[in-house]
Design an enzyme around this catalytic site. Structure first.
Site, PDB file in Angstrom:
ATOM      1  N   ASN A  10     -18.043  18.272  10.968  1.00 56.33           N
ATOM      2  CA  ASN A  10     -17.051  17.294  11.389  1.00 56.33           C
ATOM      3  C   ASN A  10     -15.940  18.068  12.085  1.00 56.33           C
ATOM      4  O   ASN A  10     -15.128  18.721  11.442  1.00 56.33           O
ATOM      5  CB  ASN A  10     -16.518  16.552  10.157  1.00 56.33           C
ATOM      6  CG  ASN A  10     -15.589  15.424  10.540  1.00 56.33           C
ATOM      7  OD1 ASN A  10     -15.238  15.269  11.717  1.00 56.33           O
ATOM      8  ND2 ASN A  10     -15.180  14.643   9.566  1.00 56.33           N
ATOM      9  N   ARG A  91     -20.701  14.685  13.257  1.00 53.97           N
ATOM     10  CA  ARG A  91     -20.065  13.366  13.163  1.00 53.97           C
ATOM     11  C   ARG A  91     -19.299  13.106  14.461  1.00 53.97           C
ATOM     12  O   ARG A  91     -18.456  13.898  14.859  1.00 53.97           O
ATOM     13  CB  ARG A  91     -19.094  13.342  11.979  1.00 53.97           C
ATOM     14  CG  ARG A  91     -18.358  12.048  11.930  1.00 53.97           C
ATOM     15  CD  ARG A  91     -17.262  12.057  10.883  1.00 53.97           C
ATOM     16  NE  ARG A  91     -16.589  10.791  10.891  1.00 53.97           N
ATOM     17  CZ  ARG A  91     -15.269  10.648  10.915  1.00 53.97           C
ATOM     18  NH1 ARG A  91     -14.497  11.699  10.909  1.00 53.97           N
ATOM     19  NH2 ARG A  91     -14.741   9.450  10.927  1.00 53.97           N
ATOM     20  N   HIS A 180     -16.015   3.989  10.773  1.00 55.48           N
ATOM     21  CA  HIS A 180     -16.495   4.192   9.393  1.00 55.48           C
ATOM     22  C   HIS A 180     -17.909   3.650   9.222  1.00 55.48           C
ATOM     23  O   HIS A 180     -18.326   3.338   8.108  1.00 55.48           O
ATOM     24  CB  HIS A 180     -15.610   3.451   8.350  1.00 55.48           C
ATOM     25  CG  HIS A 180     -14.238   4.009   8.177  1.00 55.48           C
ATOM     26  ND1 HIS A 180     -13.182   3.228   7.776  1.00 55.48           N
ATOM     27  CD2 HIS A 180     -13.747   5.261   8.324  1.00 55.48           C
ATOM     28  CE1 HIS A 180     -12.084   3.970   7.694  1.00 55.48           C
ATOM     29  NE2 HIS A 180     -12.407   5.203   8.022  1.00 55.48           N
ATOM     30  N   LEU A 207     -11.746   1.832   1.557  1.00 56.39           N
ATOM     31  CA  LEU A 207     -10.291   1.956   1.452  1.00 56.39           C
ATOM     32  C   LEU A 207      -9.915   3.417   1.201  1.00 56.39           C
ATOM     33  O   LEU A 207      -9.920   3.884   0.062  1.00 56.39           O
ATOM     34  CB  LEU A 207      -9.754   1.079   0.308  1.00 56.39           C
ATOM     35  CG  LEU A 207     -10.192  -0.396   0.324  1.00 56.39           C
ATOM     36  CD1 LEU A 207      -9.628  -1.133  -0.887  1.00 56.39           C
ATOM     37  CD2 LEU A 207      -9.757  -1.078   1.612  1.00 56.39           C
ATOM     38  N   ASN A 209      -7.561   6.714   3.437  1.00 53.72           N
ATOM     39  CA  ASN A 209      -6.333   6.766   4.196  1.00 53.72           C
ATOM     40  C   ASN A 209      -6.470   5.838   5.399  1.00 53.72           C
ATOM     41  O   ASN A 209      -5.618   5.012   5.685  1.00 53.72           O
ATOM     42  CB  ASN A 209      -6.082   8.212   4.611  1.00 53.72           C
ATOM     43  CG  ASN A 209      -4.628   8.455   4.831  1.00 53.72           C
ATOM     44  OD1 ASN A 209      -3.776   7.646   4.444  1.00 53.72           O
ATOM     45  ND2 ASN A 209      -4.327   9.541   5.494  1.00 53.72           N
ATOM     46  N   ARG A 239      -1.452   3.645   9.457  1.00 57.51           N
ATOM     47  CA  ARG A 239      -1.642   2.737  10.597  1.00 57.51           C
ATOM     48  C   ARG A 239      -1.266   1.305  10.240  1.00 57.51           C
ATOM     49  O   ARG A 239      -1.489   0.865   9.111  1.00 57.51           O
ATOM     50  CB  ARG A 239      -3.110   2.731  11.045  1.00 57.51           C
ATOM     51  CG  ARG A 239      -3.576   4.040  11.576  1.00 57.51           C
ATOM     52  CD  ARG A 239      -5.002   3.936  12.124  1.00 57.51           C
ATOM     53  NE  ARG A 239      -5.615   5.242  12.089  1.00 57.51           N
ATOM     54  CZ  ARG A 239      -6.813   5.508  11.581  1.00 57.51           C
ATOM     55  NH1 ARG A 239      -7.563   4.545  11.091  1.00 57.51           N
ATOM     56  NH2 ARG A 239      -7.272   6.729  11.576  1.00 57.51           N
ATOM     57  N   ARG A 282      -1.047   6.925  -5.049  1.00 57.95           N
ATOM     58  CA  ARG A 282      -0.527   7.432  -6.325  1.00 57.95           C
ATOM     59  C   ARG A 282       0.990   7.479  -6.305  1.00 57.95           C
ATOM     60  O   ARG A 282       1.662   7.121  -7.270  1.00 57.95           O
ATOM     61  CB  ARG A 282      -1.099   8.823  -6.614  1.00 57.95           C
ATOM     62  CG  ARG A 282      -2.561   8.761  -7.013  1.00 57.95           C
ATOM     63  CD  ARG A 282      -3.216  10.106  -6.945  1.00 57.95           C
ATOM     64  NE  ARG A 282      -3.450  10.503  -5.547  1.00 57.95           N
ATOM     65  CZ  ARG A 282      -4.276  11.467  -5.175  1.00 57.95           C
ATOM     66  NH1 ARG A 282      -4.909  12.176  -6.080  1.00 57.95           N
ATOM     67  NH2 ARG A 282      -4.465  11.745  -3.909  1.00 57.95           N
ATOM     68  N   GLY A 328     -11.342   6.862  -1.057  1.00 55.44           N
ATOM     69  CA  GLY A 328     -10.301   7.353  -1.969  1.00 55.44           C
ATOM     70  C   GLY A 328      -9.618   6.282  -2.806  1.00 55.44           C
ATOM     71  O   GLY A 328      -9.573   6.389  -4.036  1.00 55.44           O
ATOM     72  N   GLY A 330     -10.475   2.907  -2.935  1.00 52.74           N
ATOM     73  CA  GLY A 330     -11.483   2.009  -3.522  1.00 52.74           C
ATOM     74  C   GLY A 330     -12.127   2.583  -4.775  1.00 52.74           C
ATOM     75  O   GLY A 330     -12.381   1.866  -5.744  1.00 52.74           O
ATOM     76  N   ASN A 332     -10.778   5.082  -6.705  1.00 56.48           N
ATOM     77  CA  ASN A 332      -9.855   5.641  -7.710  1.00 56.48           C
ATOM     78  C   ASN A 332      -8.717   4.751  -8.149  1.00 56.48           C
ATOM     79  O   ASN A 332      -7.950   5.134  -9.027  1.00 56.48           O
ATOM     80  CB  ASN A 332      -9.221   6.927  -7.147  1.00 56.48           C
ATOM     81  CG  ASN A 332     -10.225   8.031  -7.019  1.00 56.48           C
ATOM     82  OD1 ASN A 332     -10.806   8.450  -8.019  1.00 56.48           O
ATOM     83  ND2 ASN A 332     -10.468   8.488  -5.810  1.00 56.48           N
ATOM     84  N   GLU A 382     -20.295  10.352   3.240  1.00 58.98           N
ATOM     85  CA  GLU A 382     -20.631  10.324   4.667  1.00 58.98           C
ATOM     86  C   GLU A 382     -21.461  11.533   5.084  1.00 58.98           C
ATOM     87  O   GLU A 382     -22.352  11.412   5.913  1.00 58.98           O
ATOM     88  CB  GLU A 382     -19.343  10.243   5.497  1.00 58.98           C
ATOM     89  CG  GLU A 382     -18.751   8.847   5.469  1.00 58.98           C
ATOM     90  CD  GLU A 382     -17.333   8.765   6.004  1.00 58.98           C
ATOM     91  OE1 GLU A 382     -16.427   9.253   5.309  1.00 58.98           O
ATOM     92  OE2 GLU A 382     -17.137   8.214   7.088  1.00 58.98           O
TER      93      GLU A 382
HETATM   94  P1  ADP Z   1      -9.661   9.730   4.309  1.00 59.85           P
HETATM   95  O1  ADP Z   1      -9.495   8.435   5.048  1.00 59.85           O
HETATM   96  O2  ADP Z   1      -8.650  10.758   4.681  1.00 59.85           O
HETATM   97  O3  ADP Z   1     -11.086  10.235   4.217  1.00 59.85           O
HETATM   98  P2  ADP Z   1      -9.914   9.294   1.430  1.00 59.85           P
HETATM   99  O4  ADP Z   1     -11.057   8.345   1.412  1.00 59.85           O
HETATM  100  O5  ADP Z   1     -10.117  10.657   0.907  1.00 59.85           O
HETATM  101  O6  ADP Z   1      -9.216   9.344   2.850  1.00 59.85           O
HETATM  102  O7  ADP Z   1      -8.704   8.613   0.625  1.00 59.85           O
HETATM  103  C1  ADP Z   1      -7.478   9.257   0.471  1.00 59.85           C
HETATM  104  C2  ADP Z   1      -6.535   8.302  -0.237  1.00 59.85           C
HETATM  105  O8  ADP Z   1      -7.108   7.907  -1.495  1.00 59.85           O
HETATM  106  C3  ADP Z   1      -5.209   8.919  -0.630  1.00 59.85           C
HETATM  107  O9  ADP Z   1      -4.283   8.851   0.439  1.00 59.85           O
HETATM  108  C4  ADP Z   1      -4.775   8.044  -1.791  1.00 59.85           C
HETATM  109  O10 ADP Z   1      -4.050   6.913  -1.314  1.00 59.85           O
HETATM  110  C5  ADP Z   1      -6.066   7.560  -2.381  1.00 59.85           C
HETATM  111  N1  ADP Z   1      -6.345   8.155  -3.698  1.00 59.85           N
HETATM  112  C6  ADP Z   1      -6.973   9.302  -3.964  1.00 59.85           C
HETATM  113  N2  ADP Z   1      -7.013   9.530  -5.301  1.00 59.85           N
HETATM  114  C7  ADP Z   1      -6.392   8.486  -5.884  1.00 59.85           C
HETATM  115  C8  ADP Z   1      -6.099   8.111  -7.228  1.00 59.85           C
HETATM  116  N3  ADP Z   1      -6.444   8.879  -8.256  1.00 59.85           N
HETATM  117  N4  ADP Z   1      -5.441   6.946  -7.436  1.00 59.85           N
HETATM  118  C9  ADP Z   1      -5.087   6.166  -6.395  1.00 59.85           C
HETATM  119  N5  ADP Z   1      -5.329   6.460  -5.100  1.00 59.85           N
HETATM  120  C10 ADP Z   1      -5.974   7.599  -4.856  1.00 59.85           C
END
Ligand code: ADP
Length: 396
Positions: A10, A91, A180, A207, A209, A239, A282, A328, A330, A332, A382
């Site tokens: 990537n 990618r 995506h 869901l 960043n 965004r 977070r 991230g 979705g 966590n 991915e």
């Molecule tokens: P990207 O779009 O950069 O690939 P990710 O899918 O890795 O992003 O998601 C990153 C986001 O996930 C972080 O900005 C944060 O908002 C969220 N995140 C990560 N860990 C947690 C957590 N433990 N609790 C809540 N949100 C989280």
């Protein structure tokens, strides 16, 4: 063969991320990143088994970056020569109207990716640099482009067409391409497999960043929230997501902002970051707990947009069997999952609060048995999806 591997790359404007994967077992054999390319102290990391090498040194460009990667594979392991690398997967963010699946990068494919640079100005030029550099270190195996837009190339015309004057849209190739796609395709496939049927109307919420929603019937997407670019749709980390395009005219005419400034404002300094000062959920939950009203309102805005999209897609499909959270946030964030699902309770969506508490690194059904819709969490992957697509093309 069982020990075949795929190197997934990537390549961004100032970084190269890579992973060596066994596409059949899913094993991640080694991975790493070269960041801040072009700066004096580029950051480098390589991980193999229990060995982790971190260093800082000047890396002038992507060619030099890939040479560093080759060296790390040689010194820290595993040697690329001994790794049975049968293909390299790249990618690619923007495949425009041309690609609806992975493609071996020959001269034609390369020049199409190049031709699409105006539609993906932040990404495609960097991908081309990554391809050039990777071909130097692995010249004998096929290099395959896996497009973020490919899955959504199958959208129906009524979903991908904007109500823009036809001749202008055609001349400038303005339509919904989505993004995506590799993640949505992978997660939807996992959901069909978990639920044991292809006969599904499903919504996938990626869901992270960046954030996007898709509606999928059987194997085919029927809607997605990202548009010409990844700016449209849900509220994201930085965004805006949906915004009246007239805001651009207004900022240009009244705010005397340049187009580049507005681009930067909408793509990097808006969304949750613009509303709260933070793009990480977070941090935002922490502020909410401390009683910060702007953070609470930002969360309401985020969830409101999600409810609107889920409701709309539910109607577009004329029903909903499965709703899945990934990426991230979705995977966590139990608060976001509960916030959305509580708003859908009137349609019979019910999740188990105990099960939902978890931060998932595994696939799970979080709805109760009497819920009208199955609600799932499926970690996206991915890189594995790219490796599998590449393997299915090159192993023939
Ligand atoms: P990207 O779009 O950069 O690939 P990710 O899918 O890795 O992003 O998601 C990153 C986001 O996930 C972080 O900005 C944060 O908002 C969220 N995140 C990560 N860990 C947690 C957590 N433990 N609790 C809540 N949100 C989280």
């Amino acid at each position: 063969m069982e020990n075949d591997t795929i190197l997934v790359i990537n390549s961004g404007s100032s970084s190269i991320k890579y992973k060596l994967i066994n596409p059949e077992s899913g094993e991640e054999i080694a991975y790493g990143v070269v960041e801040q390319i072009g700066e004096d102290r580029s950051r480098i990391k390589h991980v193999y088994q229990d060995k982790e090498k971190k260093m800082r040194q000047p890396v002038r460009d992507h060619l030099e970056g890939m040479a560093v990667v080759e060296d790390l594979f040689e010194k820290i392991g595993p040697s690329l020569e001994d790794s049975q690398v049968v293909g390299v997967g790249h990618r690619i963010v923007q495949g425009g109207p041309y690609f609806s699946g992975p493609a071996v990068i020959d001269k034609t494919v390369y020049s199409l990716i190049e031709e699409l640079c105006p539609l993906g100005p932040l990404h495609n030029p960097a991908h081309l640099k990554g391809i050039d550099a990777a071909k130097r270190i692995l010249p004998k195996v096929p290099h395959v482009a896996v497009f973020d837009t490919a899955f959504f190339n199958h959208l129906p015309e009524k979903a991908y067409t904007y109500a823009l004057k036809r001749s202008v849209a055609e001349k400038y190739r303005i339509r919904r391409y989505g993004a995506h796609g590799t993640s949505h395709q992978y997660v939807a496939h996992r959901v069909r497999s978990i639920l044991g049927t292809s006969d599904l109307k499903q919504i996938v919420l990626h869901l992270g960043n960046g954030a996007s929603a898709s509606a999928i019937i059987g194997h085919h997407p029927v809607e997605t929230s990202m548009g010409l670019t990844p700016l449209e749709g849900l509220v994201m980390g930085g965004r805006t997501g949906d915004i009246d395009p007239a805001a651009v005219f207004h900022l240009y005419r009244e705010g005397k902002m340049s187009i580049d400034e507005i681009d930067e404002l909408f793509n990097r300094r808006s969304g949750m970051k613009g509303l709260t000062g933070h793009n990480d959920m977070r941090e935002i939950w922490k502020l909410i707990k401390e009683g910060d009203e702007q953070a609470s309102m930002a969360m309401e805005i985020y969830l409101h947009r999600l409810v609107k999209y889920v409701g709309a897609y539910w109607a577009v499909m004329g029903g909903l069997d499965a709703l899945t959270f990934t990426a991230g946030v979705g995977e966590n964030d139990p608060g976001v999952r509960a916030g959305l699902c509580d708003s859908l309770a009137f349609m019979g969506v019910k999740i188990d609060p105990e099960v939902n508490k978890e931060h998932f690194s595994r696939e799970a059904i979080i709805s109760t048995p009497d819920s009208t819709v199955k609600v799932l969490v499926v970690p996206t992957n991915e890189e594995l999806a790219i490796a599998q697509q590449v393997y299915s093309l090159v192993k023939l």
